[in-house]
Motif scaffolding. Structure first.
Motif, PDB file in Angstrom:
ATOM      1  N   ASP A 113     -55.241   7.127   7.602  1.00  0.00           N
ATOM      2  CA  ASP A 113     -55.640   7.310   6.211  1.00  0.00           C
ATOM      3  C   ASP A 113     -56.776   6.379   5.818  1.00  0.00           C
ATOM      4  OD1 ASP A 113     -53.931   5.230   6.653  1.00  0.00           O
ATOM      5  OD2 ASP A 113     -53.046   5.266   4.659  1.00  0.00           O
ATOM      6  N   ARG A 123     -60.632   7.514   4.518  1.00  0.00           N
ATOM      7  CA  ARG A 123     -61.291   7.030   3.314  1.00  0.00           C
ATOM      8  C   ARG A 123     -62.643   6.388   3.626  1.00  0.00           C
ATOM      9  NH1 ARG A 123     -59.509   9.808  -0.877  1.00  0.00           N
ATOM     10  NH2 ARG A 123     -57.232   9.753  -1.028  1.00  0.00           N
ATOM     11  N   ASN A 125     -51.455   8.196   1.628  1.00  0.00           N
ATOM     12  CA  ASN A 125     -52.833   8.060   1.168  1.00  0.00           C
ATOM     13  C   ASN A 125     -52.922   7.516  -0.247  1.00  0.00           C
ATOM     14  OD1 ASN A 125     -51.858  10.217  -0.210  1.00  0.00           O
ATOM     15  ND2 ASN A 125     -53.458  11.654   0.390  1.00  0.00           N
TER      16      ASN A 125
END
Length: 345
Positions: free
Chosen positions: A251, A255, A306
């Motif tokens: 995650d 990002r 997330n």
């Protein structure tokens, strides 16, 4: 000479007899005999030292009252009979951190634990917490003075030449393929491209600061900007190690890929939004809670990985995530968007 030999032999025999009596009186049959047991063996008719206070115990008590350090060393025998509170590996680690031997000759685990406790009690913290930014600022000032001296002496700076070569090598890479779609197909390539892109931004930031005039570079704001760049380079080293070893969380990697894609598109407002998602998330529990109970509930699927605040995981991760924010600010300064509404605050 004969009198000296007789005296030595008499003392040796006396010590041996005391040792034998103390060893025979000990029911646990320990390998070593304490000094207290030797004193008790020298006076078998007297009461035990633990029940009858002697002059030596009074002197030791007075000395311990005068000196706390002596009292700490005398509490070693009291701690020896207590159970261990730390693991052996932790005791060894703490002793090595203080530059002390991990085990003395004939030292048991209890005695070693007591020695560590004595060191920790008598240890004085003189340095305290240090301001990291102040330290980096001092290094920037020293580097500026050194570069001025080299410029006055007309000496060539090899570090600038090497930095220019590294920047040219990084600029040769095409990082325009960074995207979430590439992350789903080729993760290894995304790791390599992210490493090159952020490393290149750091070198560009350093080169951008080096092109300033002398007056601006020596000003307070100029020194602060140079110190911020150097501190960001130090904070980003764990991120670069994780990118090289390919050990980032899925995650977090997603990002960071999203942030880099928006920065390449000069969509700095969206990049800032992705940074906020990475740092604090949008969940009502931004401290990392992913379970609300032992039973399955309707709102449980709204809390997922997330939405966890990765900036709160540890101090090292917080630093390099904050440095990514600084890179976003520099990128919008050097590569401004066509529409000023796309710039982040």
């Amino acid at each position: 000479m004969d009198l000296l030999k007789e005296t030595i032999n008499r003392e040796v025999k006396k010590r041996k007899s005391q040792y034998e009596r103390a060893k025979d009186s000990d029911a646990t049959h320990k390998k070593y005999v304490r000094v207290v047991d030797l004193d008790n063996a020298s006076t078998p008719d007297a009461e035990p030292s633990s029940l009858k206070p002697t002059a030596s115990t009074h002197a030791a008590a007075n000395a311990s009252a005068k000196s706390p350090k002596i009292a700490d060393t005398q509490c070693v025998s009291d701690v020896a009979d207590k159970p261990l509170q730390l693991a052996s590996l932790e005791v060894v680690k703490r002793l090595r951190a203080r530059g002390e031997p991990t085990r003395l000759f004939g030292e048991t685990d209890h005695a070693r634990h007591a020695r560590l406790r004595t060191l920790e009690l008598s240890e004085e913290k003189r340095d305290g917490q240090q301001n990291e930014f102040h330290r980096v600022l001092a290094q920037v000032e020293e580097g500026a003075m050194l570069s001025d001296l080299k410029r006055q002496a007309q000496m060539s700076d090899d570090s600038d030449t090497k930095r220019q070569h590294k920047l040219a090598a990084l600029m040769a890479f095409d990082v325009s393929d960074i995207s979430p779609s590439l992350l789903r197909t080729d993760v290894d390539r995304v790791y390599s491209l992210l490493y090159v892109y952020f490393k290149r931004l750091l070198y560009e930031w350093d080169d951008y600061l080096g092109l300033r005039g002398d007056d601006e570079r020596r000003s307070a704001d100029g020194k602060m900007a140079a110190a911020t760049q150097r501190q960001s380079a130090e904070y980003l080293r764990p991120l670069f190690r994780s990118l090289k070893s390919r050990t980032l969380q899925a995650d977090v990697l997603a990002r960071i890929t999203e942030i880099a894609r928006h920065m390449l598109d000069r969509e700095y407002m969206h990049a800032n939004d992705a940074y906020l998602q990475l740092s604090i998330g949008n969940a009502p529990w931004p401290v990392g809670v992913t379970q609300v109970g032992i039973h399955s509930r309707a709102s449980r699927e709204t809390i997922n990985a997330n939405k966890v605040a990765h900036v709160l995981n540890n101090e090292t991760q917080r630093k390099w995530i904050q440095s990514i924010k600084r890179l976003i600010r520099f990128a919008q300064t050097k590569y401004p968007p066509t529409d000023l509404a796309k710039m982040a605050g």
